[in-house]
Design an enzyme around this catalytic site. Sequence first.
Site, PDB file in Angstrom:
ATOM      1  N   GLU A 117      35.109  34.156  41.304  1.00 38.09           N
ATOM      2  CA  GLU A 117      35.679  32.658  41.174  1.00 38.09           C
ATOM      3  C   GLU A 117      36.604  32.540  42.404  1.00 38.09           C
ATOM      4  O   GLU A 117      37.273  33.214  42.876  1.00 38.09           O
ATOM      5  CB  GLU A 117      36.206  32.758  40.105  1.00 38.09           C
ATOM      6  CG  GLU A 117      35.339  32.308  38.803  1.00 38.09           C
ATOM      7  CD  GLU A 117      35.949  31.928  37.624  1.00 38.09           C
ATOM      8  OE1 GLU A 117      37.322  31.680  37.678  1.00 38.09           O
ATOM      9  OE2 GLU A 117      35.373  31.869  36.702  1.00 38.09           O
TER      10      GLU A 117
ATOM     11  N   CYS B  65      42.150  29.502  46.549  1.00 37.87           N
ATOM     12  CA  CYS B  65      42.582  30.875  45.998  1.00 37.87           C
ATOM     13  C   CYS B  65      40.966  31.684  46.118  1.00 37.87           C
ATOM     14  O   CYS B  65      40.101  31.254  45.588  1.00 37.87           O
ATOM     15  CB  CYS B  65      43.026  30.898  44.513  1.00 37.87           C
ATOM     16  SG  CYS B  65      43.249  32.552  44.084  1.00 37.87           S
TER      17      CYS B  65
ATOM     18  N   CYS C 217      38.371  45.025  40.234  1.00 38.00           N
ATOM     19  CA  CYS C 217      39.458  45.709  40.885  1.00 38.00           C
ATOM     20  C   CYS C 217      39.664  46.979  40.286  1.00 38.00           C
ATOM     21  O   CYS C 217      39.622  47.293  39.147  1.00 38.00           O
ATOM     22  CB  CYS C 217      40.865  44.917  40.715  1.00 38.00           C
ATOM     23  SG  CYS C 217      42.273  45.654  41.608  1.00 38.00           S
TER      24      CYS C 217
ATOM     25  N   CYS D 198      46.291  47.127  36.577  1.00 35.45           N
ATOM     26  CA  CYS D 198      47.747  46.681  36.340  1.00 35.45           C
ATOM     27  C   CYS D 198      47.513  46.219  34.821  1.00 35.45           C
ATOM     28  O   CYS D 198      46.417  45.439  34.578  1.00 35.45           O
ATOM     29  CB  CYS D 198      47.761  45.392  37.117  1.00 35.45           C
ATOM     30  SG  CYS D 198      48.137  45.989  38.898  1.00 35.45           S
TER      31      CYS D 198
ATOM     32  N   CYS E  97      46.901  42.458  33.654  1.00 39.10           N
ATOM     33  CA  CYS E  97      45.930  41.611  34.663  1.00 39.10           C
ATOM     34  C   CYS E  97      44.392  41.972  33.926  1.00 39.10           C
ATOM     35  O   CYS E  97      43.911  42.879  33.708  1.00 39.10           O
ATOM     36  CB  CYS E  97      45.876  42.062  36.001  1.00 39.10           C
ATOM     37  SG  CYS E  97      44.585  41.496  36.927  1.00 39.10           S
TER      38      CYS E  97
ATOM     39  N   CYS F 282      44.927  31.905  39.153  1.00 39.86           N
ATOM     40  CA  CYS F 282      44.791  33.007  40.121  1.00 39.86           C
ATOM     41  C   CYS F 282      45.114  34.137  39.395  1.00 39.86           C
ATOM     42  O   CYS F 282      45.925  34.254  38.410  1.00 39.86           O
ATOM     43  CB  CYS F 282      45.748  32.809  41.218  1.00 39.86           C
ATOM     44  SG  CYS F 282      45.012  31.822  42.490  1.00 39.86           S
TER      45      CYS F 282
HETATM   46  N1  SAH Z   1      45.347  42.160  43.784  1.00 42.45           N
HETATM   47  C1  SAH Z   1      46.435  41.568  44.420  1.00 42.45           C
HETATM   48  C2  SAH Z   1      45.910  40.061  44.474  1.00 42.45           C
HETATM   49  C3  SAH Z   1      45.367  39.532  43.356  1.00 42.45           C
HETATM   50  S1  SAH Z   1      46.296  39.195  41.758  1.00 42.45           S
HETATM   51  C4  SAH Z   1      47.550  41.633  43.648  1.00 42.45           C
HETATM   52  O1  SAH Z   1      47.949  42.374  42.752  1.00 42.45           O
HETATM   53  O2  SAH Z   1      48.687  41.102  44.091  1.00 42.45           O
HETATM   54  C5  SAH Z   1      46.912  37.662  42.187  1.00 42.45           C
HETATM   55  C6  SAH Z   1      48.400  37.479  41.389  1.00 42.45           C
HETATM   56  O3  SAH Z   1      48.166  37.401  40.012  1.00 42.45           O
HETATM   57  C7  SAH Z   1      49.221  38.837  41.411  1.00 42.45           C
HETATM   58  O4  SAH Z   1      50.709  38.855  41.500  1.00 42.45           O
HETATM   59  C8  SAH Z   1      49.191  39.438  40.014  1.00 42.45           C
HETATM   60  O5  SAH Z   1      49.981  40.050  39.499  1.00 42.45           O
HETATM   61  C9  SAH Z   1      48.867  37.986  39.346  1.00 42.45           C
HETATM   62  N2  SAH Z   1      48.334  38.115  37.858  1.00 42.45           N
HETATM   63  C10 SAH Z   1      47.530  38.968  37.663  1.00 42.45           C
HETATM   64  N3  SAH Z   1      47.294  38.849  36.051  1.00 42.45           N
HETATM   65  C11 SAH Z   1      48.004  38.081  35.544  1.00 42.45           C
HETATM   66  C12 SAH Z   1      48.079  37.319  34.367  1.00 42.45           C
HETATM   67  N4  SAH Z   1      47.330  37.568  33.380  1.00 42.45           N
HETATM   68  N5  SAH Z   1      49.160  36.175  34.382  1.00 42.45           N
HETATM   69  C13 SAH Z   1      49.929  35.949  35.439  1.00 42.45           C
HETATM   70  N6  SAH Z   1      49.691  36.515  36.723  1.00 42.45           N
HETATM   71  C14 SAH Z   1      48.887  37.462  37.018  1.00 42.45           C
HETATM   72 FE1  SF4 Z   2      44.053  44.476  40.999  1.00 48.70          FE
HETATM   73 FE2  SF4 Z   2      44.768  42.673  38.860  1.00 48.70          FE
HETATM   74 FE3  SF4 Z   2      46.422  44.689  39.728  1.00 48.70          FE
HETATM   75 FE4  SF4 Z   2      45.926  42.495  41.591  1.00 48.70          FE
HETATM   76  S1  SF4 Z   2      46.972  42.447  39.542  1.00 48.70           S
HETATM   77  S2  SF4 Z   2      45.878  44.933  41.786  1.00 48.70           S
HETATM   78  S3  SF4 Z   2      43.618  42.175  40.750  1.00 48.70           S
HETATM   79  S4  SF4 Z   2      44.444  44.849  38.598  1.00 48.70           S
END
Ligand code: SAH
Ligand code: SF4
Length: 369
Positions: free
Chosen positions: A99, A112, A119, A123, A126, A348
């Site tokens: 997306e 974005c 990925c 995390c 996420c 995002c």
């Molecule tokens: N992988 C990279 C970029 C993609 S994620 C990273 O982790 O930085 C972009 C941002 O969204 C990151 O700061 C991530 O921690 C945050 N994010 C991921 N899942 C989320 C959620 N469920 N609620 C709020 N922020 C989230």
């Molecule tokens: Fe991957 Fe989501 Fe962690 Fe970003 S926040 S590194 S997209 S698992």
Amino acid sequence: MSSDIASLERRNLVGLGRTDLAGEMAEFGAEPFRARQLWHWIYHRGVTDFADMTNLAKSFREQLAKTYELRRPEISRALASRDGTRKWLLRFADGQEVETVHIPETDRGTLCVSSQVGCTLTCSFCHTGTQRLVRNLSAAEIVGQIMVARDALGEWPSPKDDRQLTNIVLMGMGEPLYNFANVAAAMKIAMDPEGLAVSRRKITLSTSGVVPMIERCGAELGVNLAVSLHAVTDELRERLVPLNRKYPIAELLWACRNYPGSSNARRITFEYVMLKGVNDSPAEAKELVRLLKGIPAKVNLIPFNPWPGAPYECSSGEAIKAFSDIVFEAGYSAPVRTPRGRDISAACGQLKSDSVRARRTAQAPQPAA
Ligand code: SAH
Ligand code: SF4
């Protein structure tokens, strides 16, 4: 199906950088200035049909069209939020999808962009990290997201002023520093003043902390850096961002201190997702301020965006406000990122999850939990 077969036969020129396009044209037997003309048509004018390249001889256009194509990712779904946010679910030749989201604001419009399907980093807050399928996006698939948005916004040729797409953030699906070569190739096309012409100052790459790649990102691309910190102790960060076991906080902050090109005018953004009772206490806000000392930084507080089965809740409004006040009083800007496009799940960091879920539900109803 037939278009897939055609695309296997003809090489896509979208995604080729200046050098590769010049090389391709040399092999094709065209003069070097032809490559420059093509560059202009592809990335400045955004044409998708060789027939529209009116300053090229008709026979040359026809030859090009037999050998090459100018392919964008296919839009499999387009959604518009009440607040103006737009979201495109894009499908690539192998059927994989990501997306891309456009978020209009009064003084800017941010796109974005995703860097991977899924990925590999898991995390715990996420949703992207829970997807099984992962692959890198090609440079064409990354730059293609920007070009599709430009098509939809009607922004060809690349406008000088009054753009709706002014900024790019690599904050969609995936870890951009695990796909650096393709991300770099795509961003070089995006930054080219005779191409998409989005200045490096308006591009931000977000990483969960791939320390060995941070310096290279600054030196080679010079884009803004955003770091997903989310915790102030290694113990907690390891639970939230497992990559912390490999690259702990001290090493990550060291890389940030040395990030090429950062200054008070170009600060590093520290993203901090607000998780109720997990990382949102005033003591943690104070520790965050202490950790960031000496780094030209700003803090982005992100309200946690819940997904079904997520083991966290979003912090209360009061907790977020108290946290933000502490960081702000210490001299850092600490805006709370307001959720945009909630009605179309456009946040995002949580991209594609809804569509994957919807499809799974349609294919095989989940047993009641
Ligand atoms: N992988 C990279 C970029 C993609 S994620 C990273 O982790 O930085 C972009 C941002 O969204 C990151 O700061 C991530 O921690 C945050 N994010 C991921 N899942 C989320 C959620 N469920 N609620 C709020 N922020 C989230
Ligand atoms: Fe991957 Fe989501 Fe962690 Fe970003 S926040 S590194 S997209 S698992």
